[in-house]
Design a protein around this motif. Sequence first.
Motif, PDB file in Angstrom:
ATOM      1  N   ALA A 159       0.134 -27.843 -21.360  1.00 30.89           N
ATOM      2  CA  ALA A 159       1.525 -27.435 -21.517  1.00 30.89           C
ATOM      3  C   ALA A 159       1.589 -25.952 -21.176  1.00 30.89           C
ATOM      4  O   ALA A 159       0.678 -25.195 -21.500  1.00 30.89           O
ATOM      5  CB  ALA A 159       2.012 -27.680 -22.938  1.00 30.89           C
ATOM      6  N   VAL A 160       2.683 -25.562 -20.497  1.00 28.98           N
ATOM      7  CA  VAL A 160       2.823 -24.182 -20.042  1.00 28.98           C
ATOM      8  C   VAL A 160       4.199 -23.653 -20.432  1.00 28.98           C
ATOM      9  O   VAL A 160       5.206 -24.342 -20.266  1.00 28.98           O
ATOM     10  CB  VAL A 160       2.648 -24.081 -18.508  1.00 28.98           C
ATOM     11  N   TRP A 161       4.210 -22.420 -20.935  1.00 27.25           N
ATOM     12  CA  TRP A 161       5.443 -21.695 -21.250  1.00 27.25           C
ATOM     13  C   TRP A 161       5.451 -20.432 -20.402  1.00 27.25           C
ATOM     14  O   TRP A 161       4.464 -19.684 -20.389  1.00 27.25           O
ATOM     15  CB  TRP A 161       5.482 -21.278 -22.722  1.00 27.25           C
ATOM     16  N   LEU A 162       6.564 -20.171 -19.719  1.00 27.13           N
ATOM     17  CA  LEU A 162       6.692 -18.952 -18.931  1.00 27.13           C
ATOM     18  C   LEU A 162       7.301 -17.843 -19.777  1.00 27.13           C
ATOM     19  O   LEU A 162       8.263 -18.067 -20.523  1.00 27.13           O
ATOM     20  CB  LEU A 162       7.585 -19.206 -17.718  1.00 27.13           C
ATOM     21  N   ARG A 163       6.728 -16.667 -19.682  1.00 29.34           N
ATOM     22  CA  ARG A 163       7.234 -15.466 -20.333  1.00 29.34           C
ATOM     23  C   ARG A 163       7.206 -14.336 -19.303  1.00 29.34           C
ATOM     24  O   ARG A 163       6.386 -14.373 -18.378  1.00 29.34           O
ATOM     25  CB  ARG A 163       6.350 -15.067 -21.529  1.00 29.34           C
ATOM     26  N   PRO A 164       8.033 -13.317 -19.445  1.00 31.65           N
ATOM     27  CA  PRO A 164       7.926 -12.198 -18.515  1.00 31.65           C
ATOM     28  C   PRO A 164       6.501 -11.633 -18.527  1.00 31.65           C
ATOM     29  O   PRO A 164       5.962 -11.310 -19.579  1.00 31.65           O
ATOM     30  CB  PRO A 164       8.931 -11.175 -19.076  1.00 31.65           C
ATOM     31  N   GLY A 165       5.891 -11.612 -17.354  1.00 33.45           N
ATOM     32  CA  GLY A 165       4.549 -11.063 -17.218  1.00 33.45           C
ATOM     33  C   GLY A 165       3.429 -11.979 -17.641  1.00 33.45           C
ATOM     34  O   GLY A 165       2.264 -11.559 -17.638  1.00 33.45           O
ATOM     35  N   ALA A 166       3.727 -13.236 -18.013  1.00 36.53           N
ATOM     36  CA  ALA A 166       2.654 -14.095 -18.538  1.00 36.53           C
ATOM     37  C   ALA A 166       3.022 -15.567 -18.501  1.00 36.53           C
ATOM     38  O   ALA A 166       4.187 -15.942 -18.372  1.00 36.53           O
ATOM     39  CB  ALA A 166       2.321 -13.693 -19.972  1.00 36.53           C
ATOM     40  N   GLN A 167       1.986 -16.375 -18.646  1.00 36.46           N
ATOM     41  CA  GLN A 167       2.117 -17.809 -18.884  1.00 36.46           C
ATOM     42  C   GLN A 167       1.272 -18.154 -20.100  1.00 36.46           C
ATOM     43  O   GLN A 167       0.109 -17.749 -20.179  1.00 36.46           O
ATOM     44  CB  GLN A 167       1.602 -18.636 -17.700  1.00 36.46           C
ATOM     45  N   TYR A 168       1.860 -18.884 -21.050  1.00 34.95           N
ATOM     46  CA  TYR A 168       1.104 -19.406 -22.184  1.00 34.95           C
ATOM     47  C   TYR A 168       0.625 -20.797 -21.791  1.00 34.95           C
ATOM     48  O   TYR A 168       1.438 -21.640 -21.416  1.00 34.95           O
ATOM     49  CB  TYR A 168       1.986 -19.535 -23.429  1.00 34.95           C
ATOM     50  N   HIS A 169      -0.677 -21.036 -21.893  1.00 36.30           N
ATOM     51  CA  HIS A 169      -1.242 -22.352 -21.602  1.00 36.30           C
ATOM     52  C   HIS A 169      -1.850 -22.921 -22.877  1.00 36.30           C
ATOM     53  O   HIS A 169      -2.730 -22.303 -23.485  1.00 36.30           O
ATOM     54  CB  HIS A 169      -2.346 -22.266 -20.546  1.00 36.30           C
ATOM     55  N   LEU A 170      -1.368 -24.080 -23.285  1.00 34.48           N
ATOM     56  CA  LEU A 170      -1.971 -24.885 -24.350  1.00 34.48           C
ATOM     57  C   LEU A 170      -2.637 -26.050 -23.640  1.00 34.48           C
ATOM     58  O   LEU A 170      -1.996 -26.721 -22.814  1.00 34.48           O
ATOM     59  CB  LEU A 170      -0.899 -25.379 -25.319  1.00 34.48           C
TER      60      LEU A 170
END
Length: 193
Positions: A159-170
């Motif tokens: 699962a991926v969440w986009l954030r300014p300057g980053a991606q959170y990967h679970l």
Amino acid sequence: MKTQDRPLDQDDLAMADLGEIGDWTPIAGPDDDESGPAVVRALVGRVMNSTDWQPWPLQQGEVIGPEMVSWGFTTRRGTTMVVFPGLAFPDVTESGWSAYELGPDDIAAAEAGLDAHWPDHLALAITHWGQPDYVGDDSSPTFADDWAQGAGAGRRHLAVWLRPGAQYHLYSTKPSKDPLSTAVGVNYAVYLD
């Protein structure tokens, strides 16, 4: 195969810490081959300017080695975060389900364990980070490249969440017979742009 199944309390705190950072752009640094004291000091400065995380103090006589590229921080919730110029992740070792000392005949049991525990990790991440921009698993024949080229390689779930300057990967680690996986579990990291 041995397993460990602990409450998600540490993950809850770590995900909350990560979720508080709205923009990772000021934290990311040049993700190149540079290392050493100047790289680490610059990294510590960027993190301290953008968060309330406290850097690990240098012990008396301790020096930042020429090979160093990362540094550890402690959040106000007590989470240890390890930050590199292009990556950040919590050092959470006492939380969630994992399997270890896998043998060649344990792959199906490890997959079943991951499938059973993935929904709880995903639900917890959603409470802190909102709905993901992508969710997939290796039941899709194109999973390895669905999010980005190679993003699903070696993963069972992602699962991926986009954030300014980053991606959170679970993600969960895909158990493998060849080469034999020694351990699998659910992990998460922040990939900095």
